[in-house]
Design an enzyme around this catalytic site. Structure first.
Site, mmCIF file in Angstrom:
data_model
loop_
_atom_site.group_PDB
_atom_site.id
_atom_site.type_symbol
_atom_site.label_atom_id
_atom_site.label_comp_id
_atom_site.label_asym_id
_atom_site.label_seq_id
_atom_site.Cartn_x
_atom_site.Cartn_y
_atom_site.Cartn_z
ATOM 1 N N CYS A 140 -1.378 12.993 84.138
ATOM 2 C CA CYS A 140 -0.180 12.201 83.839
ATOM 3 C C CYS A 140 -0.539 10.748 83.587
ATOM 4 C CB CYS A 140 0.811 12.304 84.990
ATOM 5 S SG CYS A 140 0.082 11.873 86.577
ATOM 6 N N GLU A 196 8.438 13.076 89.371
ATOM 7 C CA GLU A 196 7.160 12.513 88.918
ATOM 8 C C GLU A 196 6.863 13.169 87.585
ATOM 9 O OE1 GLU A 196 5.613 10.197 90.552
ATOM 10 O OE2 GLU A 196 6.816 10.265 92.367
ATOM 11 N N LEU A 197 7.056 12.429 86.497
ATOM 12 C CA LEU A 197 7.049 13.079 85.175
ATOM 13 C C LEU A 197 5.890 12.605 84.297
ATOM 14 C CD1 LEU A 197 10.908 12.986 84.622
ATOM 15 C CD2 LEU A 197 9.526 14.696 85.817
ATOM 16 N N ASN A 228 -1.916 20.840 86.551
ATOM 17 C CA ASN A 228 -3.097 20.000 86.280
ATOM 18 C C ASN A 228 -3.841 19.608 87.561
ATOM 19 O OD1 ASN A 228 -1.012 18.237 86.942
ATOM 20 N ND2 ASN A 228 -1.734 16.613 85.590
ATOM 21 N N GLU A 230 3.031 12.003 74.638
ATOM 22 C CA GLU A 230 1.988 12.443 75.578
ATOM 23 C C GLU A 230 1.190 13.573 74.923
ATOM 24 O OE1 GLU A 230 3.140 14.704 79.186
ATOM 25 O OE2 GLU A 230 1.838 13.349 80.317
ATOM 26 N N ALA A 279 2.768 25.992 89.885
ATOM 27 C CA ALA A 279 2.797 26.427 88.477
ATOM 28 C C ALA A 279 2.259 27.855 88.370
ATOM 29 C CB ALA A 279 1.953 25.485 87.628
HETATM 30 P P1 NAP Z 1 6.213 21.781 83.574
HETATM 31 O O1 NAP Z 1 6.153 22.771 82.483
HETATM 32 O O2 NAP Z 1 7.376 20.873 83.631
HETATM 33 O O3 NAP Z 1 6.093 22.645 84.927
HETATM 34 C C1 NAP Z 1 5.971 22.042 86.190
HETATM 35 C C2 NAP Z 1 6.482 22.998 87.251
HETATM 36 O O4 NAP Z 1 7.878 23.212 87.052
HETATM 37 C C3 NAP Z 1 5.849 24.384 87.231
HETATM 38 O O5 NAP Z 1 5.767 24.873 88.547
HETATM 39 C C4 NAP Z 1 6.859 25.196 86.416
HETATM 40 O O6 NAP Z 1 6.797 26.576 86.682
HETATM 41 C C5 NAP Z 1 8.151 24.605 86.939
HETATM 42 N N1 NAP Z 1 9.282 24.738 86.014
HETATM 43 C C6 NAP Z 1 9.256 24.930 84.679
HETATM 44 N N2 NAP Z 1 10.525 24.992 84.200
HETATM 45 C C7 NAP Z 1 11.348 24.855 85.264
HETATM 46 C C8 NAP Z 1 12.762 24.831 85.423
HETATM 47 N N3 NAP Z 1 13.583 24.981 84.372
HETATM 48 N N4 NAP Z 1 13.265 24.671 86.656
HETATM 49 C C9 NAP Z 1 12.453 24.508 87.731
HETATM 50 N N5 NAP Z 1 11.102 24.526 87.645
HETATM 51 C C10 NAP Z 1 10.560 24.682 86.423
HETATM 52 O O7 NAP Z 1 4.929 20.851 83.583
HETATM 53 P P2 NAP Z 1 3.416 21.284 83.453
HETATM 54 O O8 NAP Z 1 3.122 21.603 82.032
HETATM 55 O O9 NAP Z 1 3.093 22.270 84.510
HETATM 56 O O10 NAP Z 1 2.674 19.919 83.879
HETATM 57 C C11 NAP Z 1 2.270 18.932 82.988
HETATM 58 C C12 NAP Z 1 3.211 17.738 83.061
HETATM 59 O O11 NAP Z 1 3.266 17.216 84.391
HETATM 60 C C13 NAP Z 1 2.735 16.587 82.195
HETATM 61 O O12 NAP Z 1 3.814 16.067 81.470
HETATM 62 C C14 NAP Z 1 2.222 15.567 83.207
HETATM 63 O O13 NAP Z 1 2.255 14.235 82.751
HETATM 64 C C15 NAP Z 1 3.163 15.798 84.360
HETATM 65 N N6 NAP Z 1 2.600 15.302 85.629
HETATM 66 C C16 NAP Z 1 3.143 14.177 86.204
HETATM 67 C C17 NAP Z 1 2.592 13.654 87.367
HETATM 68 C C18 NAP Z 1 3.132 12.392 87.997
HETATM 69 O O14 NAP Z 1 2.700 12.057 89.094
HETATM 70 N N7 NAP Z 1 4.042 11.695 87.352
HETATM 71 C C19 NAP Z 1 1.502 14.295 87.960
HETATM 72 C C20 NAP Z 1 0.984 15.435 87.360
HETATM 73 C C21 NAP Z 1 1.548 15.938 86.189
HETATM 74 P P3 NAP Z 1 6.014 27.570 85.677
HETATM 75 O O15 NAP Z 1 4.579 27.178 85.723
HETATM 76 O O16 NAP Z 1 6.289 28.905 86.251
HETATM 77 O O17 NAP Z 1 6.625 27.365 84.330
#
Ligand code: NAP
Length: 487
Positions: free
Chosen positions: A283, A249-250, A153, A382, A178
């Protein structure tokens, strides 16, 4: 047209996966394939980890001054490319060009801010408590090798908060972006290469999270993990990381709570901004709007009016406020949440289905849904799309209960003219930050950022970033009994 092939960066060299496997990045805005990149295997990641481990002691020995100069050179390498890299960001992520420009350029002051934090780190010297001849000198030392895993994002802002910061704290870094937005990461590495980062100090790995990312999580040679992403992924990482130092950071579902004495026009503007910026894929978006029943109708009218001002369209155009969403599963999730709401009695007042007539099927209009309850997915999880789900409450206790129900706790907001009511409610909200009279979507360089409960743990931003990427070491010094002259 030939598709450009981009590469990973391991041990100071641009390279492909040993297997030669690749994956493609397709623009959510246009549907065109933008680039192919290496699909790293666990073995490729292992090679990057070995390079980082080898480089780390050399980085730790650099003076703070040398590290600050390096950070400065990286910012100078980004500056002339802001416009071009913002366009690439828009194409691979889908967000409006005006947001992309801001996102890329914000990396510069953010990094410089943290560099100043690093220059000014102070650690105490303590006197021995039970042994007066002892002194305790506290030092901040690097973690070692650090994996930074980021979501799609904010492909510049989030690495811009972590990767160079981890490096200048003396760590060697393994950066995995990502898979839908790795082009921005390649540009970031180009800036770092141009700034002459030490060999092995920064390694870019492109490839699937569950294998390439998981190798970073599980490999015993990685000392720290800085993960930003979904709560479920964060939970898995936390289980699999063993004793590594982990920052998570989730996700969030931050409520914006409107009390009956609030400035409703300002609240409506803040609601639109926090719900539709980056198509709600934030997020700290206003995940849910909780409004006191006596002002419900008036607020809803204003929110619908504000919503109509937000223009959906081609994100490359200056006038566009909401571009394409990043990927199909995220749009499907929005559809699922809205359908679930409608099935349970909620009603759509604006938007509510995919836009047609644009270049892809990933355009979703700003949407207002009223009559949402905490039984609905829109009211208890969410959604991550351009949606303002509106829930009603009567008492402050009910507002706090609904706010805390999903057990996310990143950012929450209260709108009221009465500070006493704001503080009473703020105490009840279980979140890393509570914003009064602004959107849930609130961030600055210098206050701690991070979540309670399912939104993760650890704090970053400002000096907290430096703390997150270092550990405290105490050097214990026996200075002896202080001899008096002539004794
Ligand atoms: P995601 O699916 O969890 O992926 C995030 C990153 O983790 C990507 O680089 C992904 O790679 C990698 N990943 C996926 N599965 C993994 C595993 N089993 N082991 C290690 N790495 C893995 O999240 P997203 O859909 O990209 O992002 C959206 C989420 O991020 C939302 O829930 C949002 O709220 C949260 N977010 C939180 C913050 C904060 O500051 N708290 C800031 C921004 C976003 P791939 O792309 O190759 O799958």
């Amino acid at each position: 047209m030939d598709v450009p092939h981009l590469q990973m960066y391991i041990d100071g060299e641009w390279c492909d996966a040993a297997s030669g496997e690749t994956f493609e990045v397709r623009s959510p805005a246009t549907g065109h394939v933008l680039a192919s990149l290496p699909k790293a295997s666990r073995e490729d990641v292992g090679r990057a980890i070995d390079a980082a481990e080898d480089a780390q002691p050399r980085i730790a020995r650099l003076s703070i001054k040398d590290r600050a100069v390096l950070a400065g050179r990286i910012t100078e390498a980004i500056r002339p490319n802001i416009e071009a890299w913002a366009l690439d960001l828009t194409l691979e992520q889908g967000k409006p060009i005006k947001e992309s420009r801001l996102e890329v350029s914000e990396v510069i002051p953010n990094l410089l801010w943290n560099t100043e934090d690093l220059k000014r780190v102070e650690t105490p010297v303590l006197e021995g408590y039970s042994k007066p001849e002892m002194m305790y000198l506290l030092r901040r030392e690097p973690l070692g090798t650090v994996a930074v895993i980021t979501p799609w994002n904010y492909p510049w802002l989030l690495p811009g908060e972590f990767v160079v910061q981890a490096l200048i704290c003396g760590n060697a870094v393994l950066f995995k972006p990502a898979s839908t937005t790795p082009i921005s990461a390649v540009h970031f590495l180009e800036a770092m290469e141009h700034a002459r980062i030490p060999r092995g100090a920064m390694n870019l790995i492109t490839g699937p999270g569950p294998t390439a990312g998981m190798e970073l999580v599980e490999n015993p040679k990685v000392d720290g993990i800085c993960f930003t992403g979904e709560t479920l992924t964060g939970e898995e990482i936390s289980h699999r990381a063993g004793l590594k130092k982990v920052g998570l950071e989730l996700g969030g579902s931050g409520p914006l709570i409107v009390l009956d004495d609030a400035d409703l026009s300002k609240a409506a503007r803040d609601i639109a901004l926090g719900c539709y910026n980056n198509a709600g894929q934030v997020c700290c978006a206003n995940g849910r709007i909780l409004v006191q029943d006596s002002v419900h109708e008036r607020l809803v009218r204003k929110v619908v009016e504000e919503t109509r001002r937000w223009k959906l369209g081609d994100p490359r155009k200056e006038e566009t406020d909401v571009g394409a969403m990043n990927n199909e599963p995220t749009v499907e999730k929005v559809e699922r949440h809205i359908q679930d709401g409608i099935r349970q009695g909620a009603h759509v007042l604006s938007g509510g289905e995919r836009a047609s007539g644009l270049e892809t099927r990933l355009y979703y209009p700003p949407t207002v849904v009223d009559g949402v309850t905490t039984d609905m997915l829109l009211g208890n999880s969410e959604t991550f799309g351009p949606v303002a789900p509106i829930l009603e409450f009567h008492t402050l206790e009910q507002a706090a209960e609904a706010a805390n129900l999903p057990r996310y706790g990143l950012s929450m907001a209260i709108h009221t003219a009465n500070l006493r009511r704001a503080f009473t409610l703020a105490r009840e909200l279980k979140a890393g930050q509570v914003v009064i009279n602004d959107p849930v979507l609130y961030w600055d360089y210098n206050h701690p950022w991070g979540g309670f409960r399912r939104s993760g743990f650890g704090r970053v931003a400002g000096k907290w970033t430096i703390e997150a990427f270092t550990e405290l070491k105490t050097v214990i010094l026996n200075v002896g009994e202080s001899p008096l002259p002539g004794a």
